[in-house]
Design a protein around this motif. Sequence first.
Motif, PDB file in Angstrom:
ATOM      1  N   ALA A 102       1.674  -1.399   0.371  1.00  0.00           N
ATOM      2  CA  ALA A 102       2.463  -2.589   0.043  1.00  0.00           C
ATOM      3  C   ALA A 102       2.962  -3.287   1.308  1.00  0.00           C
ATOM      4  O   ALA A 102       2.943  -4.529   1.391  1.00  0.00           O
ATOM      5  CB  ALA A 102       3.641  -2.209  -0.850  1.00  0.00           C
ATOM      6  N   LEU A 103       3.379  -2.504   2.301  1.00  0.00           N
ATOM      7  CA  LEU A 103       3.817  -3.107   3.565  1.00  0.00           C
ATOM      8  C   LEU A 103       2.663  -3.807   4.284  1.00  0.00           C
ATOM      9  O   LEU A 103       2.836  -4.897   4.835  1.00  0.00           O
ATOM     10  CB  LEU A 103       4.428  -2.039   4.475  1.00  0.00           C
ATOM     11  N   ALA A 104       1.495  -3.190   4.257  1.00  0.00           N
ATOM     12  CA  ALA A 104       0.333  -3.793   4.919  1.00  0.00           C
ATOM     13  C   ALA A 104      -0.074  -5.096   4.236  1.00  0.00           C
ATOM     14  O   ALA A 104      -0.340  -6.105   4.901  1.00  0.00           O
ATOM     15  CB  ALA A 104      -0.827  -2.803   4.923  1.00  0.00           C
ATOM     16  N   VAL A 105      -0.119  -5.089   2.914  1.00  0.00           N
ATOM     17  CA  VAL A 105      -0.491  -6.300   2.178  1.00  0.00           C
ATOM     18  C   VAL A 105       0.566  -7.385   2.381  1.00  0.00           C
ATOM     19  O   VAL A 105       0.240  -8.554   2.615  1.00  0.00           O
ATOM     20  CB  VAL A 105      -0.700  -5.992   0.681  1.00  0.00           C
ATOM     21  N   GLY A 106       1.822  -6.999   2.323  1.00  0.00           N
ATOM     22  CA  GLY A 106       2.895  -7.965   2.556  1.00  0.00           C
ATOM     23  C   GLY A 106       2.837  -8.561   3.953  1.00  0.00           C
ATOM     24  O   GLY A 106       3.064  -9.758   4.139  1.00  0.00           O
ATOM     25  N   GLY A 107       2.516  -7.727   4.946  1.00  0.00           N
ATOM     26  CA  GLY A 107       2.373  -8.224   6.313  1.00  0.00           C
ATOM     27  C   GLY A 107       1.228  -9.211   6.435  1.00  0.00           C
ATOM     28  O   GLY A 107       1.351 -10.239   7.106  1.00  0.00           O
ATOM     29  N   CYS A 108       0.114  -8.911   5.766  1.00  0.00           N
ATOM     30  CA  CYS A 108      -1.032  -9.830   5.801  1.00  0.00           C
ATOM     31  C   CYS A 108      -0.697 -11.154   5.137  1.00  0.00           C
ATOM     32  O   CYS A 108      -1.086 -12.220   5.624  1.00  0.00           O
ATOM     33  CB  CYS A 108      -2.241  -9.183   5.122  1.00  0.00           C
ATOM     34  N   VAL A 109       0.028 -11.101   4.047  1.00  0.00           N
ATOM     35  CA  VAL A 109       0.447 -12.332   3.371  1.00  0.00           C
ATOM     36  C   VAL A 109       1.344 -13.151   4.297  1.00  0.00           C
ATOM     37  O   VAL A 109       1.198 -14.378   4.389  1.00  0.00           O
ATOM     38  CB  VAL A 109       1.161 -12.003   2.043  1.00  0.00           C
ATOM     39  N   CYS A 110       2.235 -12.485   5.016  1.00  0.00           N
ATOM     40  CA  CYS A 110       3.120 -13.202   5.930  1.00  0.00           C
ATOM     41  C   CYS A 110       2.344 -13.826   7.092  1.00  0.00           C
ATOM     42  O   CYS A 110       2.687 -14.912   7.550  1.00  0.00           O
ATOM     43  CB  CYS A 110       4.203 -12.262   6.460  1.00  0.00           C
ATOM     44  N   VAL A 111       1.296 -13.151   7.566  1.00  0.00           N
ATOM     45  CA  VAL A 111       0.485 -13.721   8.643  1.00  0.00           C
ATOM     46  C   VAL A 111      -0.178 -15.013   8.175  1.00  0.00           C
ATOM     47  O   VAL A 111      -0.161 -16.035   8.868  1.00  0.00           O
ATOM     48  CB  VAL A 111      -0.563 -12.695   9.136  1.00  0.00           C
TER      49      VAL A 111
END
Length: 63
Positions: free
Chosen positions: A10-19
């Motif tokens: 979830a953190l990785a996907v959220g980080g990608c969305v933020c990028v």
Amino acid sequence: MTVLLLGVLALAVGGCVCVVWAERGGPRWVRAVAAVTLAAGELARRPRRRRVTGGDGGGGADD
């Protein structure tokens, strides 16, 4: 263990969305999360060096 892996995912996907959002001009907090995500990615890609703790260094041409 599964909950921990789901949290990391979830953190990785959220980080990608933020990028992606930061590339499109998102708010300041999104740009900060994107910067942290990109920095973590760079750290993950760096080769890790092994420390030699003694002995002959773990093999060479003579072994």
